[in-house]
Design an enzyme around this catalytic site. Structure first.
Site, PDB file in Angstrom:
ATOM      1  CG  ASN A 270      -1.724   1.232   1.387  1.00 54.35           C
ATOM      2  OD1 ASN A 270      -1.832   2.032   0.459  1.00 54.35           O
ATOM      3  ND2 ASN A 270      -2.314   1.407   2.557  1.00 54.35           N
ATOM      4  CD1 TRP A 271       3.389   0.931  -2.781  1.00 51.16           C
ATOM      5  CD2 TRP A 271       3.350   1.946  -4.776  1.00 51.16           C
ATOM      6  NE1 TRP A 271       3.987   0.082  -3.692  1.00 51.16           N
ATOM      7  CE2 TRP A 271       3.978   0.692  -4.932  1.00 51.16           C
ATOM      8  CE3 TRP A 271       3.205   2.756  -5.899  1.00 51.16           C
ATOM      9  CZ2 TRP A 271       4.474   0.227  -6.145  1.00 51.16           C
ATOM     10  CZ3 TRP A 271       3.697   2.302  -7.130  1.00 51.16           C
ATOM     11  CH2 TRP A 271       4.322   1.056  -7.247  1.00 51.16           C
ATOM     12  CE  LYS A 272       0.137   3.311   4.775  1.00 53.26           C
ATOM     13  NZ  LYS A 272       0.072   3.421   6.205  1.00 53.26           N
TER      14      LYS A 272
ATOM     15  CG  HIS B 159      -5.853   1.462   5.059  1.00 55.24           C
ATOM     16  ND1 HIS B 159      -5.362   2.484   5.836  1.00 55.24           N
ATOM     17  CD2 HIS B 159      -4.840   0.567   4.927  1.00 55.24           C
ATOM     18  CE1 HIS B 159      -4.101   2.210   6.153  1.00 55.24           C
ATOM     19  NE2 HIS B 159      -3.770   1.057   5.607  1.00 55.24           N
TER      20      HIS B 159
ATOM     21  CD  GLU C  73      -2.969   5.211   6.749  1.00 55.33           C
ATOM     22  OE1 GLU C  73      -2.923   5.244   5.515  1.00 55.33           O
ATOM     23  OE2 GLU C  73      -2.087   4.647   7.450  1.00 55.33           O
TER      24      GLU C  73
ATOM     25  CD  GLU D  17      -3.597  -3.005   7.377  1.00 51.51           C
ATOM     26  OE1 GLU D  17      -2.407  -3.027   7.056  1.00 51.51           O
ATOM     27  OE2 GLU D  17      -4.403  -2.175   6.945  1.00 51.51           O
TER      28      GLU D  17
ATOM     29  N   GLY E  17       2.364   2.012  10.763  1.00 50.47           N
ATOM     30  CA  GLY E  17       3.287   3.132  10.612  1.00 50.47           C
ATOM     31  C   GLY E  17       4.003   3.530  11.891  1.00 50.47           C
TER      32      GLY E  17
ATOM     33  CB  SER F 294       5.223  -1.857  11.950  1.00 54.52           C
ATOM     34  OG  SER F 294       4.740  -0.540  12.182  1.00 54.52           O
TER      35      SER F 294
ATOM     36  N   GLY G  54       2.733  -1.165   4.366  1.00 52.93           N
ATOM     37  CA  GLY G  54       2.751   0.247   4.006  1.00 52.93           C
ATOM     38  C   GLY G  54       4.171   0.710   3.754  1.00 52.93           C
ATOM     39  N   GLY G  55       4.802   1.275   4.776  1.00 51.63           N
ATOM     40  CA  GLY G  55       6.121   1.893   4.633  1.00 51.63           C
ATOM     41  C   GLY G  55       7.143   1.032   3.905  1.00 51.63           C
TER      42      GLY G  55
HETATM   43  C1  PEP Z   1      -0.800  -0.173   5.970  1.00 52.05           C
HETATM   44  O1  PEP Z   1      -0.816   0.928   5.451  1.00 52.05           O
HETATM   45  O2  PEP Z   1      -1.729  -0.944   5.740  1.00 52.05           O
HETATM   46  C2  PEP Z   1       0.305  -0.536   6.835  1.00 52.05           C
HETATM   47  C3  PEP Z   1       0.262  -1.696   7.422  1.00 52.05           C
HETATM   48  O3  PEP Z   1       1.317   0.376   6.985  1.00 52.05           O
HETATM   49  P1  PEP Z   1       2.759   0.086   7.669  1.00 52.05           P
HETATM   50  O4  PEP Z   1       3.294  -1.184   7.072  1.00 52.05           O
HETATM   51  O5  PEP Z   1       3.601   1.276   7.316  1.00 52.05           O
HETATM   52  O6  PEP Z   1       2.532  -0.058   9.136  1.00 52.05           O
END
Ligand code: PEP
Length: 271
Positions: A26-28, A113, A115, A185, A191, A231, A252-253
């Site tokens: 997920n590049w957000k 999600h 966010e 999640e 994050g 994470s 994500g990251g």
């Molecule tokens: C996500 O955006 O779904 C996520 C899990 O982010 P991260 O890996 O950065 O925690």
């Protein structure tokens, strides 16, 4: 709508107890056009050899879907969208319909999600509307659920996750569950660098699977893939994937660095 190469790789034939892992990046709201295409090129180069054993999806920002889709070509990676609107068309300024996504060869979409829920303010009812519209259009859905830190500390982890799951799946038929993946999640892990322990993740995954069995049946529950997200990195992925209950990750990251992301995909393949 056809899942094309994805189906050909056997997703439609998931067998209970032999769930194929799925890793999503997920590049957000990150990258620019050039960086998105470069990242997609690198992910294709690194993951291509692993796709016979694992589904891999990338979720670029909306404006880059077409260019990233071109970069993915027919190599078998899945093109994903980070969100979708449930109406087919009309006066919904700023929104994107599933038909528009399908036009760009998007195959899979994130819905609910954390966010979207906690920053943008989507509630369970809207999430469910989006899930149903996406499934009806033929998209595969990753339904994201997860508790906040306050909810966990108040002992409400299972209650919150079950409520989000049940609400998100309302009106979804047994057949349509073949198009659904659940991503657990925990909001406090996204994050933050604070990954859930495999034990904590598995505890929730079991509750999710049991709830799906209650809502549908044991076969459906055994077939649905449940990803962990929060994470995940190339360093902690193997410990998470060692748990048979964890069927991959939503990342994500770490998905913004091709090497990190490939390390996670490799860990899923080797688990
Ligand atoms: C996500 O955006 O779904 C996520 C899990 O982010 P991260 O890996 O950065 O925690």
């Amino acid at each position: 709508m056809t899942l094309g190469a994805w189906d050909a790789q056997g997703v439609g034939a998931v067998v209970v107890g032999e769930r194929r892992s799925i890793v999503g990046g997920n590049w957000k709201m990150n990258t620019d056009l050039a960086a998105a295409v470069e990242l997609a090129d690198n992910v294709v180069a690194g993951c291509q050899a692993l796709l016979s054993e694992c589904d891999v999806a990338v979720f670029p920002p909306f404006p880059y879907l077409q260019a990233v889709g071109r970069a993915l070509g027919n190599h078998g990676l899945l093109l994903g969208a980070q969100d979708v609107y449930h109406q087919p068309n009309g006066a919904y300024t700023g929104e994107v319909s599933s038909a528009m996504l399908l036009d760009l060869n998007v195959q899979i979409v994130l819905v609910g999600h954390s966010e979207r829920r906690h920053v943008i303010g989507e509630d369970n009812e809207l999430v469910n509307t989006k899930v149903r519209a996406s499934l009806e259009s033929g998209l595969h859905v990753i339904l994201c659920i997860g508790e906040t830190l306050e909810q966990r500390q108040a002992g409400r982890t299972n209650q919150v996750n079950v409520a989000q799951l049940v609400a998100g799946l309302q009106g979804v038929g047994t057949e349509q569950m073949r198009q659904v993946t659940v991503a657990y999640e925990p909001v406090w892990a996204i994050g933050t660098g604070q990954t859930a322990t495999p034990r904590d993740a598995v505890a929730v995954h079991r509750v999710v699977r049991r709830t799906i069995a209650d809502l549908y049946d044991e076969d459906t529950a055994g077939s649905v893939r449940i990803q962990y997200g929060g994470s995940v990195t190339a360093s902690n992925a193997a410990d998470l994937f060692a748990e048979p209950e964890i069927d991959g990750a939503l990342v994500g990251g770490a998905s913004l660095e091709a090497d990190q992301f490939m390390g996670i995909v490799r860990a899923a393949v080797e688990s």
